[in-house]
Design a protein around this motif. Structure first.
Motif, PDB file in Angstrom:
ATOM      1  N   ARG A   2       0.836  -1.199   0.000  1.00  0.00           N
ATOM      2  CA  ARG A   2       0.000   0.000   0.000  1.00  0.00           C
ATOM      3  C   ARG A   2       0.868   1.245   0.000  1.00  0.00           C
ATOM      4  O   ARG A   2       1.993   1.233   0.504  1.00  0.00           O
ATOM      5  CB  ARG A   2      -0.892   0.026   1.230  1.00  0.00           C
ATOM      6  CG  ARG A   2      -2.000  -1.005   1.154  1.00  0.00           C
ATOM      7  CD  ARG A   2      -2.808  -1.022   2.378  1.00  0.00           C
ATOM      8  NE  ARG A   2      -3.491   0.259   2.553  1.00  0.00           N
ATOM      9  CZ  ARG A   2      -4.507   0.447   3.344  1.00  0.00           C
ATOM     10  NH1 ARG A   2      -4.971  -0.555   4.040  1.00  0.00           N
ATOM     11  NH2 ARG A   2      -5.078   1.617   3.467  1.00  0.00           N
ATOM     12  N   ASP A  37      -4.620  10.065  -2.473  1.00  0.00           N
ATOM     13  CA  ASP A  37      -5.316   8.776  -2.460  1.00  0.00           C
ATOM     14  C   ASP A  37      -4.422   7.676  -1.896  1.00  0.00           C
ATOM     15  O   ASP A  37      -3.214   7.641  -2.145  1.00  0.00           O
ATOM     16  CB  ASP A  37      -5.734   8.359  -3.870  1.00  0.00           C
ATOM     17  CG  ASP A  37      -6.956   9.088  -4.379  1.00  0.00           C
ATOM     18  OD1 ASP A  37      -7.632   9.767  -3.584  1.00  0.00           O
ATOM     19  OD2 ASP A  37      -7.240   8.977  -5.588  1.00  0.00           O
ATOM     20  N   VAL A  38      -5.053   6.771  -1.152  1.00  0.00           N
ATOM     21  CA  VAL A  38      -4.389   5.543  -0.724  1.00  0.00           C
ATOM     22  C   VAL A  38      -4.549   4.553  -1.866  1.00  0.00           C
ATOM     23  O   VAL A  38      -5.650   4.393  -2.401  1.00  0.00           O
ATOM     24  CB  VAL A  38      -5.014   4.985   0.572  1.00  0.00           C
ATOM     25  CG1 VAL A  38      -4.358   3.660   0.956  1.00  0.00           C
ATOM     26  CG2 VAL A  38      -4.903   6.001   1.705  1.00  0.00           C
ATOM     27  N   SER A  40      -3.315   0.579  -3.573  1.00  0.00           N
ATOM     28  CA  SER A  40      -2.792  -0.766  -3.303  1.00  0.00           C
ATOM     29  C   SER A  40      -2.329  -1.396  -4.600  1.00  0.00           C
ATOM     30  O   SER A  40      -2.982  -1.248  -5.640  1.00  0.00           O
ATOM     31  CB  SER A  40      -3.885  -1.649  -2.689  1.00  0.00           C
ATOM     32  OG  SER A  40      -4.306  -1.145  -1.457  1.00  0.00           O
ATOM     33  N   ASP A  49      -7.833   2.693  -3.080  1.00  0.00           N
ATOM     34  CA  ASP A  49      -8.580   2.082  -1.986  1.00  0.00           C
ATOM     35  C   ASP A  49      -9.465   3.184  -1.413  1.00  0.00           C
ATOM     36  O   ASP A  49      -9.032   3.981  -0.581  1.00  0.00           O
ATOM     37  CB  ASP A  49      -7.616   1.533  -0.936  1.00  0.00           C
ATOM     38  CG  ASP A  49      -8.324   0.808   0.194  1.00  0.00           C
ATOM     39  OD1 ASP A  49      -9.490   1.137   0.497  1.00  0.00           O
ATOM     40  OD2 ASP A  49      -7.685  -0.074   0.810  1.00  0.00           O
ATOM     41  N   ALA A  51     -12.074   3.281   0.569  1.00  0.00           N
ATOM     42  CA  ALA A  51     -12.383   3.262   1.998  1.00  0.00           C
ATOM     43  C   ALA A  51     -11.191   3.774   2.812  1.00  0.00           C
ATOM     44  O   ALA A  51     -11.362   4.581   3.732  1.00  0.00           O
ATOM     45  CB  ALA A  51     -12.767   1.854   2.440  1.00  0.00           C
ATOM     46  N   ALA A  52      -9.994   3.328   2.471  1.00  0.00           N
ATOM     47  CA  ALA A  52      -8.796   3.770   3.189  1.00  0.00           C
ATOM     48  C   ALA A  52      -8.528   5.251   2.938  1.00  0.00           C
ATOM     49  O   ALA A  52      -8.093   5.979   3.836  1.00  0.00           O
ATOM     50  CB  ALA A  52      -7.591   2.928   2.777  1.00  0.00           C
ATOM     51  N   THR A  53      -8.806   5.724   1.725  1.00  0.00           N
ATOM     52  CA  THR A  53      -8.625   7.137   1.406  1.00  0.00           C
ATOM     53  C   THR A  53      -9.592   7.988   2.225  1.00  0.00           C
ATOM     54  O   THR A  53      -9.202   9.017   2.793  1.00  0.00           O
ATOM     55  CB  THR A  53      -8.835   7.389  -0.101  1.00  0.00           C
ATOM     56  OG1 THR A  53      -7.850   6.650  -0.829  1.00  0.00           O
ATOM     57  CG2 THR A  53      -8.725   8.864  -0.450  1.00  0.00           C
ATOM     58  N   GLU A  55     -11.015   7.198   5.118  1.00  0.00           N
ATOM     59  CA  GLU A  55     -10.590   7.127   6.520  1.00  0.00           C
ATOM     60  C   GLU A  55      -9.404   8.048   6.771  1.00  0.00           C
ATOM     61  O   GLU A  55      -9.368   8.783   7.761  1.00  0.00           O
ATOM     62  CB  GLU A  55     -10.230   5.683   6.882  1.00  0.00           C
ATOM     63  CG  GLU A  55      -9.812   5.516   8.327  1.00  0.00           C
ATOM     64  CD  GLU A  55      -9.484   4.072   8.665  1.00  0.00           C
ATOM     65  OE1 GLU A  55      -8.570   3.870   9.484  1.00  0.00           O
ATOM     66  OE2 GLU A  55     -10.136   3.166   8.115  1.00  0.00           O
ATOM     67  N   ARG A  56      -8.440   8.048   5.868  1.00  0.00           N
ATOM     68  CA  ARG A  56      -7.257   8.908   5.998  1.00  0.00           C
ATOM     69  C   ARG A  56      -7.662  10.378   5.969  1.00  0.00           C
ATOM     70  O   ARG A  56      -7.183  11.177   6.770  1.00  0.00           O
ATOM     71  CB  ARG A  56      -6.256   8.598   4.882  1.00  0.00           C
ATOM     72  CG  ARG A  56      -5.006   9.426   4.939  1.00  0.00           C
ATOM     73  CD  ARG A  56      -4.002   8.967   3.856  1.00  0.00           C
ATOM     74  NE  ARG A  56      -2.816   9.775   3.933  1.00  0.00           N
ATOM     75  CZ  ARG A  56      -2.635  10.920   3.279  1.00  0.00           C
ATOM     76  NH1 ARG A  56      -3.574  11.382   2.480  1.00  0.00           N
ATOM     77  NH2 ARG A  56      -1.520  11.596   3.415  1.00  0.00           N
ATOM     78  N   GLN A  59      -9.172  11.327   9.293  1.00  0.00           N
ATOM     79  CA  GLN A  59      -8.147  11.447  10.331  1.00  0.00           C
ATOM     80  C   GLN A  59      -7.409  12.773  10.203  1.00  0.00           C
ATOM     81  O   GLN A  59      -7.150  13.450  11.203  1.00  0.00           O
ATOM     82  CB  GLN A  59      -7.160  10.286  10.253  1.00  0.00           C
ATOM     83  CG  GLN A  59      -7.733   8.964  10.679  1.00  0.00           C
ATOM     84  CD  GLN A  59      -6.784   7.804  10.420  1.00  0.00           C
ATOM     85  OE1 GLN A  59      -5.814   7.921   9.682  1.00  0.00           O
ATOM     86  NE2 GLN A  59      -7.085   6.659  11.010  1.00  0.00           N
TER      87      GLN A  59
END
Length: 71
Positions: A2, A37-38, A40, A49, A51-53, A55-56, A59
């Motif tokens: 990632r 963007d996150v 993978s 990703d 969902a991970a983007t 969430e990041r 945060q």
């Protein structure tokens, strides 16, 4: 594997992976990808990703809100 897209330079995406910067040719990254963007690695290309983007981003927003909080 990632990483996070740091920036786009010409025909390359600069992706941070484990504190290292990788220059990745555009054709190896999903077209919709943007800085921040996150992503993978799926064995053939870097995919966003979502969902991970999200969430990041949340945060980071919380951290920024904490910096400007007057309490």
């Amino acid at each position: 594997m990632r990483g996070i897209i740091d920036r786009i330079e010409g025909n390359y995406y600069v992706i941070e992976v484990d504190n290292d910067m990788l220059d990745v040719e555009k054709q190896l990254v999903e077209q919709s990808a943007t800085a921040g963007d996150v992503v993978s690695w799926d064995g053939s290309c870097w995919k966003v990703d979502a969902a991970a983007t999200k969430e990041r981003s949340q945060q980071i927003k919380q951290l920024m809100d904490g910096l400007w909080n007057d309490d």
